[in-house]
Design a protein around this motif. Structure first.
Motif, mmCIF file in Angstrom:
data_model
loop_
_atom_site.group_PDB
_atom_site.id
_atom_site.type_symbol
_atom_site.label_atom_id
_atom_site.label_comp_id
_atom_site.label_asym_id
_atom_site.label_seq_id
_atom_site.Cartn_x
_atom_site.Cartn_y
_atom_site.Cartn_z
ATOM 1 N N VAL A 174 38.467 84.338 28.170
ATOM 2 C CA VAL A 174 37.833 83.153 27.360
ATOM 3 C C VAL A 174 38.487 82.091 28.245
ATOM 4 N N ASN A 175 37.825 80.936 28.376
ATOM 5 C CA ASN A 175 37.945 79.845 28.953
ATOM 6 C C ASN A 175 38.305 78.689 27.561
ATOM 7 N N ALA A 176 39.882 78.490 27.634
ATOM 8 C CA ALA A 176 40.343 77.591 26.702
ATOM 9 C C ALA A 176 39.678 76.231 26.563
ATOM 10 N N ALA A 177 39.077 75.755 27.781
ATOM 11 C CA ALA A 177 38.315 74.485 27.589
ATOM 12 C C ALA A 177 37.134 74.498 26.687
ATOM 13 N N VAL A 223 36.545 76.844 24.473
ATOM 14 C CA VAL A 223 36.862 77.369 22.974
ATOM 15 C C VAL A 223 38.398 76.615 22.694
ATOM 16 N N PRO A 224 38.572 75.633 22.562
ATOM 17 C CA PRO A 224 39.689 74.700 22.196
ATOM 18 C C PRO A 224 40.640 75.508 20.923
ATOM 19 N N GLY A 265 33.088 83.888 23.418
ATOM 20 C CA GLY A 265 32.406 82.167 23.280
ATOM 21 C C GLY A 265 32.857 81.594 22.148
ATOM 22 N N SER A 266 33.501 82.112 21.042
ATOM 23 C CA SER A 266 33.736 81.367 19.911
ATOM 24 C C SER A 266 35.046 81.902 19.330
#
Length: 109
Positions: free
Chosen positions: A53-56, A58-59, A5-6
């Motif tokens: 991870v969702n790159a959107a 955690v850019p 998440g981070s």
């Protein structure tokens, strides 16, 4: 597959895990949704932790790991990227590289 998440969480995980697989997806990505179950099903065959991870969301991950598309599957050994599969991932090639990673871990255990 545990979700990251981070970026700080990623740094902690990558420093503490000798080997891992990272599945990177993004929002509204049909290829990501189709590939995820295939990659997740491999988790029970390998003694390597799998993360996603969702790159959107955690850019910073996308920037730090130079991710320009999704999905991306990354393999790491001792904090170094050993393989990168982007967009259309061939599962047989991924399995081959996972087998290599397990071998490396066994040699240095």
């Amino acid at each position: 597959m545990e979700e990251i998440g981070s970026f700080k969480q990623w740094l902690d995980i990558s420093a503490s895990e000798p080997q891992l697989l990272l599945f990177v997806k993004t929002d509204h990505c049909s290829v990501c949704e189709g590939l995820y179950p295939q990659v997740a099903s491999l988790q029970e065959q390998y003694p390597i932790p799998f993360y996603k991870v969702n790159a959107a969301q955690v850019p910073e991950m996308a920037g730090q790991l130079a991710l320009f598309t999704a999905p991306v599957v990354l393999l790491f050994h001792k904090e170094k990227e050993t393989a990168r599969f982007a967009r259309f991932v061939q599962i047989e090639q991924l399995k081959y590289r996972l087998d290599e990673l397990v071998e490396w871990g066994d040699e240095h255990a």
